[in-house]
Design an enzyme around this catalytic site. Structure first.
Site, PDB file in Angstrom:
ATOM      1  N   ARG A  71      13.455   3.967  12.468  1.00  0.00           N
ATOM      2  CA  ARG A  71      11.887   4.872  12.450  1.00  0.00           C
ATOM      3  C   ARG A  71      11.230   4.559  13.669  1.00  0.00           C
ATOM      4  O   ARG A  71      11.818   4.219  14.622  1.00  0.00           O
ATOM      5  CB  ARG A  71      11.304   4.678  11.246  1.00  0.00           C
ATOM      6  CG  ARG A  71      12.298   5.176  10.115  1.00  0.00           C
ATOM      7  CD  ARG A  71      11.593   4.945   8.601  1.00  0.00           C
ATOM      8  NE  ARG A  71      10.353   5.838   8.769  1.00  0.00           N
ATOM      9  CZ  ARG A  71       9.468   5.853   7.736  1.00  0.00           C
ATOM     10  NH1 ARG A  71       9.472   4.945   6.616  1.00  0.00           N
ATOM     11  NH2 ARG A  71       8.357   6.733   7.531  1.00  0.00           N
ATOM     12  N   ALA A 100       2.962  -0.838   4.754  1.00  0.00           N
ATOM     13  CA  ALA A 100       2.655  -0.680   6.313  1.00  0.00           C
ATOM     14  C   ALA A 100       2.093  -2.240   6.658  1.00  0.00           C
ATOM     15  O   ALA A 100       2.161  -2.298   7.969  1.00  0.00           O
ATOM     16  CB  ALA A 100       1.174   0.118   6.138  1.00  0.00           C
ATOM     17  N   GLU A 145      12.697  -9.506   1.730  1.00  0.00           N
ATOM     18  CA  GLU A 145      11.872  -8.525   2.252  1.00  0.00           C
ATOM     19  C   GLU A 145      12.447  -7.084   1.783  1.00  0.00           C
ATOM     20  O   GLU A 145      14.066  -7.120   2.053  1.00  0.00           O
ATOM     21  CB  GLU A 145      11.729  -8.458   3.638  1.00  0.00           C
ATOM     22  CG  GLU A 145      11.043  -7.390   4.143  1.00  0.00           C
ATOM     23  CD  GLU A 145      10.835  -7.515   5.696  1.00  0.00           C
ATOM     24  OE1 GLU A 145      11.557  -8.452   6.349  1.00  0.00           O
ATOM     25  OE2 GLU A 145      10.057  -6.551   6.283  1.00  0.00           O
ATOM     26  N   TYR A 205      10.973   8.851   1.192  1.00  0.00           N
ATOM     27  CA  TYR A 205      11.082   8.036  -0.089  1.00  0.00           C
ATOM     28  C   TYR A 205      11.613   8.442  -1.334  1.00  0.00           C
ATOM     29  O   TYR A 205      11.613   7.764  -2.081  1.00  0.00           O
ATOM     30  CB  TYR A 205       9.501   7.752  -0.236  1.00  0.00           C
ATOM     31  CG  TYR A 205       8.764   6.752   1.085  1.00  0.00           C
ATOM     32  CD1 TYR A 205       9.487   5.659   1.821  1.00  0.00           C
ATOM     33  CD2 TYR A 205       7.805   7.297   1.628  1.00  0.00           C
ATOM     34  CE1 TYR A 205       9.082   5.131   2.637  1.00  0.00           C
ATOM     35  CE2 TYR A 205       7.419   6.835   2.791  1.00  0.00           C
ATOM     36  CZ  TYR A 205       7.980   5.517   3.524  1.00  0.00           C
ATOM     37  OH  TYR A 205       7.523   5.139   4.567  1.00  0.00           O
ATOM     38  N   PRO A 264       0.852  -1.232  -0.042  1.00  0.00           N
ATOM     39  CA  PRO A 264       0.068   0.089  -0.048  1.00  0.00           C
ATOM     40  C   PRO A 264       0.749   1.363  -0.053  1.00  0.00           C
ATOM     41  O   PRO A 264       1.732   1.316   0.718  1.00  0.00           O
ATOM     42  CB  PRO A 264      -0.927  -0.086   1.244  1.00  0.00           C
ATOM     43  CG  PRO A 264      -0.084  -1.116   2.037  1.00  0.00           C
ATOM     44  CD  PRO A 264       0.524  -2.046   1.290  1.00  0.00           C
ATOM     45  N   ASN A 265       0.431   2.192  -0.733  1.00  0.00           N
ATOM     46  CA  ASN A 265       0.746   3.559  -1.025  1.00  0.00           C
ATOM     47  C   ASN A 265       2.079   3.650  -1.640  1.00  0.00           C
ATOM     48  O   ASN A 265       2.786   4.665  -1.916  1.00  0.00           O
ATOM     49  CB  ASN A 265       1.099   4.242   0.531  1.00  0.00           C
ATOM     50  CG  ASN A 265      -0.292   4.465   1.236  1.00  0.00           C
ATOM     51  OD1 ASN A 265      -1.285   5.005   0.639  1.00  0.00           O
ATOM     52  ND2 ASN A 265      -0.381   3.750   2.615  1.00  0.00           N
ATOM     53  N   ARG A 298       4.220  10.888  -2.040  1.00  0.00           N
ATOM     54  CA  ARG A 298       4.270  10.839  -0.494  1.00  0.00           C
ATOM     55  C   ARG A 298       5.592  10.993   0.146  1.00  0.00           C
ATOM     56  O   ARG A 298       6.512  10.325  -0.522  1.00  0.00           O
ATOM     57  CB  ARG A 298       3.771   9.311  -0.319  1.00  0.00           C
ATOM     58  CG  ARG A 298       4.800   8.140  -0.501  1.00  0.00           C
ATOM     59  CD  ARG A 298       4.244   6.764  -0.179  1.00  0.00           C
ATOM     60  NE  ARG A 298       4.208   6.538   1.173  1.00  0.00           N
ATOM     61  CZ  ARG A 298       4.353   5.574   1.702  1.00  0.00           C
ATOM     62  NH1 ARG A 298       4.818   4.338   1.020  1.00  0.00           N
ATOM     63  NH2 ARG A 298       4.046   5.228   3.121  1.00  0.00           N
ATOM     64  N   HIS A 353      12.673  -2.695   1.946  1.00  0.00           N
ATOM     65  CA  HIS A 353      12.053  -1.315   2.434  1.00  0.00           C
ATOM     66  C   HIS A 353      12.952  -0.273   1.910  1.00  0.00           C
ATOM     67  O   HIS A 353      14.292  -0.383   2.016  1.00  0.00           O
ATOM     68  CB  HIS A 353      11.953  -1.233   3.836  1.00  0.00           C
ATOM     69  CG  HIS A 353      10.965  -2.398   4.550  1.00  0.00           C
ATOM     70  ND1 HIS A 353       9.775  -2.355   4.556  1.00  0.00           N
ATOM     71  CD2 HIS A 353      11.251  -3.409   5.108  1.00  0.00           C
ATOM     72  CE1 HIS A 353       9.182  -3.322   4.977  1.00  0.00           C
ATOM     73  NE2 HIS A 353      10.249  -4.317   5.302  1.00  0.00           N
ATOM     74  N   ASN A 357       8.131  -5.719  -0.664  1.00  0.00           N
ATOM     75  CA  ASN A 357       7.928  -4.694   0.125  1.00  0.00           C
ATOM     76  C   ASN A 357       6.410  -4.624   0.451  1.00  0.00           C
ATOM     77  O   ASN A 357       5.813  -4.035  -0.240  1.00  0.00           O
ATOM     78  CB  ASN A 357       8.335  -3.507  -0.680  1.00  0.00           C
ATOM     79  CG  ASN A 357       8.417  -2.196   0.237  1.00  0.00           C
ATOM     80  OD1 ASN A 357       7.715  -2.198   1.612  1.00  0.00           O
ATOM     81  ND2 ASN A 357       9.017  -1.133   0.216  1.00  0.00           N
TER      82      ASN A 357
END
Ligand code: DQA
Length: 147
Positions: free
Chosen positions: A106, A76, A97, A22, A9-10, A17, A99, A73
């Site tokens: 974070r 969220a 995975e 990012y 998502p996103n 964003r 990111h 990825n």
């Protein structure tokens, strides 16, 4: 060798964003980057992006018997989704995975990854380059297993 690359998502909002986290490049730029990296390592890629947890679960299930590995990825859903973790375990395919940001630096809630429990490696904080590294890692892992 064919890999499925899933973005959650996103990530379709890349470039818009939170560019300070990012970056300014778009999701289309990311797709182009992944396709170029795949060509470099001689693997085929299928790209999938969804904002919906169930759609991601469906796509992982569909990948069973269809591809050699998964790069994901989960965005969220990384921090919440036991369903995606279980789907990866069910498919039983090697998975990496990725990111864009360094989730270990974070907010505390981003430092937990359920999905990592079904992945051979987590690459974070390397931007688009993380996907290149993931393709390299997965190709080497599969070559080692088959060799
Ligand atoms: C992300 C990190 C997640 O915490 C966040 O929810 C995202 C993107 C990353 O690529 O850095 O959407 O997965």
């Amino acid at each position: 060798m064919t890999f499925l690359v899933i973005n959650g998502p996103n990530l379709n909002m890349l470039g818009i964003r939170e560019p300070e986290i990012y970056g300014n490049r778009t999701y289309a730029d990311l797709e182009a980057h992944i396709r170029d990296a795949a060509r470099l390592f001689g693997v085929a890629v299928e790209l999938f992006q969804s904002n919906h947890e169930g759609a991601i679960v469906d796509r992982i299930q569909q990948a069973y018997g269809e591809v050699d590995g998964i790069i994901i990825n989960p965005a969220a859903y990384t921090h919440t989704s036991i369903a995606i973790l279980d789907a990866l375990k069910a498919a039983g395919l090697p998975a990496v995975e990725v990111h864009l940001s360094d989730i270990s630096q974070r907010e505390p809630f981003r430092q937990v990854s359920y999905v990592s429990l079904a992945c051979i490696k987590t690459i974070a904080g390397k931007g688009f380059g993380g996907y290149t590294e993931a393709i390299k890692t997965l190709a080497a892992f599969i070559a080692r297993k088959e060799g």
